[in-house]
Design an enzyme around this catalytic site. Structure first.
Site, PDB file in Angstrom:
ATOM      1  N   TYR A  63       0.821  -1.160  -0.237  1.00 35.34           N
ATOM      2  CA  TYR A  63      -0.148   0.177   0.006  1.00 35.34           C
ATOM      3  C   TYR A  63       0.704   1.200   0.071  1.00 35.34           C
ATOM      4  CZ  TYR A  63      -4.506   2.425   0.560  1.00 35.34           C
ATOM      5  OH  TYR A  63      -5.595   3.054   0.645  1.00 35.34           O
ATOM      6  N   LYS A 118     -20.370 -20.241 -11.289  1.00 34.15           N
ATOM      7  CA  LYS A 118     -19.388 -19.880 -12.416  1.00 34.15           C
ATOM      8  C   LYS A 118     -18.039 -19.498 -12.172  1.00 34.15           C
ATOM      9  CE  LYS A 118     -20.424 -19.861 -17.038  1.00 34.15           C
ATOM     10  NZ  LYS A 118     -21.140 -20.758 -17.830  1.00 34.15           N
ATOM     11  N   ASP A 161     -26.618 -15.902 -18.267  1.00 36.11           N
ATOM     12  CA  ASP A 161     -28.291 -15.804 -17.873  1.00 36.11           C
ATOM     13  C   ASP A 161     -28.842 -14.669 -18.040  1.00 36.11           C
ATOM     14  OD1 ASP A 161     -27.409 -18.331 -17.240  1.00 36.11           O
ATOM     15  OD2 ASP A 161     -27.559 -18.290 -15.047  1.00 36.11           O
ATOM     16  N   ASP A 186     -23.804 -18.832 -22.593  1.00 35.27           N
ATOM     17  CA  ASP A 186     -25.041 -19.410 -22.961  1.00 35.27           C
ATOM     18  C   ASP A 186     -25.305 -19.512 -24.446  1.00 35.27           C
ATOM     19  OD1 ASP A 186     -25.657 -19.385 -20.335  1.00 35.27           O
ATOM     20  OD2 ASP A 186     -26.906 -17.357 -20.460  1.00 35.27           O
ATOM     21  N   ALA A 221     -30.853 -17.965 -27.420  1.00 35.29           N
ATOM     22  CA  ALA A 221     -29.406 -17.889 -27.257  1.00 35.29           C
ATOM     23  C   ALA A 221     -28.591 -18.969 -27.638  1.00 35.29           C
ATOM     24  CB  ALA A 221     -29.029 -17.195 -25.797  1.00 35.29           C
ATOM     25  N   ALA A 222     -28.940 -20.185 -27.062  1.00 37.31           N
ATOM     26  CA  ALA A 222     -27.993 -21.362 -27.588  1.00 37.31           C
ATOM     27  C   ALA A 222     -28.455 -21.700 -28.940  1.00 37.31           C
ATOM     28  CB  ALA A 222     -28.308 -22.306 -26.474  1.00 37.31           C
ATOM     29  N   ASN A 311     -32.133 -29.307 -19.360  1.00 39.28           N
ATOM     30  CA  ASN A 311     -32.194 -29.900 -17.898  1.00 39.28           C
ATOM     31  C   ASN A 311     -33.117 -29.430 -17.056  1.00 39.28           C
ATOM     32  OD1 ASN A 311     -29.804 -31.411 -17.412  1.00 39.28           O
ATOM     33  ND2 ASN A 311     -28.570 -29.915 -18.093  1.00 39.28           N
ATOM     34  N   ASN A 341     -20.956 -26.684 -20.806  1.00 40.57           N
ATOM     35  CA  ASN A 341     -20.018 -25.559 -20.950  1.00 40.57           C
ATOM     36  C   ASN A 341     -18.811 -25.347 -20.260  1.00 40.57           C
ATOM     37  OD1 ASN A 341     -22.718 -25.095 -22.369  1.00 40.57           O
ATOM     38  ND2 ASN A 341     -22.785 -22.912 -21.599  1.00 40.57           N
TER      39      ASN A 341
END
Length: 414
Positions: A63, A118, A161, A186, A221-222, A311, A341
């Protein structure tokens, strides 16, 4: 600083929070009923220093006053930020909580357990630090502006998401405004792993991608990303179905994204239902949920591939799919050939960060898919067209391929 893959209560030796049990002895804590709650208590990650602060000498270097020298140097030569801060090794995992797993629009706070998950997958499988950021806004422009303002702290942005079609606009605008990789997992993570598995399924059957006709259930999206990647990779033909049937040029109810999709898919000019499109098809890819009737699966071509990835309930249950298909894959870990993924995004970001790429290109994604498929090698079999996430060869192979592709495409900066 680094994201340490530990539960904070383990590191501190204390419990954080009380579940739903008050101090007077009320209801049992959620932990006592479900081990998932026990694991998540206090969160799944913490922050850990990478340098010691043991005495005043350490403090003066970490610092003030030592930090001032580094700040001044970066102010004079901005590129030094990549060498003297964590920027080049950390990813922001950004969501607005509108399309969380199979749960839908549950909001930013409820999305945090997934975003933490994630982040620890980034660290575990790619050695990449990641920070979960759940935003309290859903307007596309507000999200873009917020991420742009946060970007100086990060080497990459993983969008997660966010519901379609806003996710397409958000990713595009961020890619235009930022000079760091922006990747909507995604979309592209799913597409990379799907292509890798399909390459190996085709190799197993002695066919080329150009000989295959695929049908995708789901134009979100997928589904859109998979269709784009399959076309880029040379698929013979691919048709995409939404709730109203096959996306085709003759429909007048298409969104701008689907109108664009209709321009480069469905060369055969199919129309009507998903079931009708499956007659004679070589590949089914499900990213929509729902159930495909067994007679429709039976109508597919001999030696077909069924990738039912919803899923927790696949569009075609593997027991049914195996009656008619040569290769079956799902999104679940309790069946062979899991399209996961985590096989893609840690290595893709690790490779991009390694060379300080300004963006993630189509070539980098295709390279990731090819590298992932190659990991299977001579062990290729009907129940092994894609490696396990726990195969230690995966992340290094994807990382190296993505870094090389970034250099070849001129987006690497080191």
């Amino acid at each position: 600083m680094a994201a340490e893959i530990v539960n904070p209560r383990t590191a501190s030796g204390q419990e954080n929070g009380k579940g739903n049990q008050d101090q007077e002895g009320g209801a049992e804590p959620l932990d006592s009923f479900d081990p998932a709650f026990a694991l998540h208590r206090g969160g799944k990650m913490a922050v850990q220093a990478t340098v010691p602060v043991r005495d005043k000498d350490d403090l003066s270097l970490a610092y003030t006053p030592g930090v001032a020298k580094v700040c001044s140097a970066i102010a004079e030569q901005p590129d030094l930020v990549h060498d003297y801060t964590w920027k080049s090794s950390v990813v922001a995992v950004v969501t607005d909580g509108t399309a969380v797993l199979g749960l839908g629009d549950i909001g930013p706070q409820a999305s945090l357990p997934v975003m933490e998950g994630k982040a620890i997958l980034f660290k575990q499988f790619g050695g990449v630090d990641a920070v979960p950021i759940a935003l309290g806004c859903t307007d596309a422009d507000e999200i873009v502006e917020t991420v742009v303002r946060l970007a100086p702290s990060f080497g990459g942005v993983n969008l997660e998401d966010i519901s379609a079609p806003r996710c397409f606009e958000i990713e595009r605008k961020l890619q235009e405004r930022l000079d760091i990789p922006v990747f909507h997992d995604d979309q592209h993570g799913t597409a990379v792993v799907t292509l890798a598995a399909l390459r190996n399924a085709a190799r197993l059957s002695g066919r080329a991608l150009g000989e295959l006709r695929a049908v995708i259930s789901g134009a979100g999206a997928a589904g859109v990303a998979i269709a784009k990647m399959l076309v880029e990779a040379g698929i013979g033909d691919v048709a995409v179905a939404d709730r109203k049937g096959i996306v085709s040029r003759d429909r007048d109810d298409l969104t701008p994204v689907k109108r664009e999709l209709a321009e480069f898919t469905n060369k055969a000019g199919l129309s009507g239902s998903l079931e009708s499109a499956l007659r004679g098809a070589d590949v089914f890819i499900g990213v929509s949920g729902g159930t495909v009737p067994e007679p429709a699966v039976a109508s597919m071509a001999e030696g077909a591939f069924v990738f039912a990835m919803a899923n927790p309930n696949p569009e075609v249950h593997p027991e049914v799919a195996h009656k008619y298909a040569a290769v079956v894959a799902t999104g679940r870990s309790d069946f062979p050939n899991q399209i996961n993924n985590v096989l893609a995004f840690p290595g893709i970001f690790a490779g991009a960060l390694q060379v300080r790429a300004s963006r993630i290109t189509e070539g980098m994604k295709l390279a990731a898919a090819e590298a992932l498929a190659a990991v299977v090698g001579d062990d290729l079999a009907a129940d092994y067209v894609i490696p396990s996430p726990f195969d230690e060869r995966v992340a290094p192979a994807v990382t190296a391929a993505v870094a090389a592709a970034a250099r070849a495409e001129g987006v690497a900066r080191r």
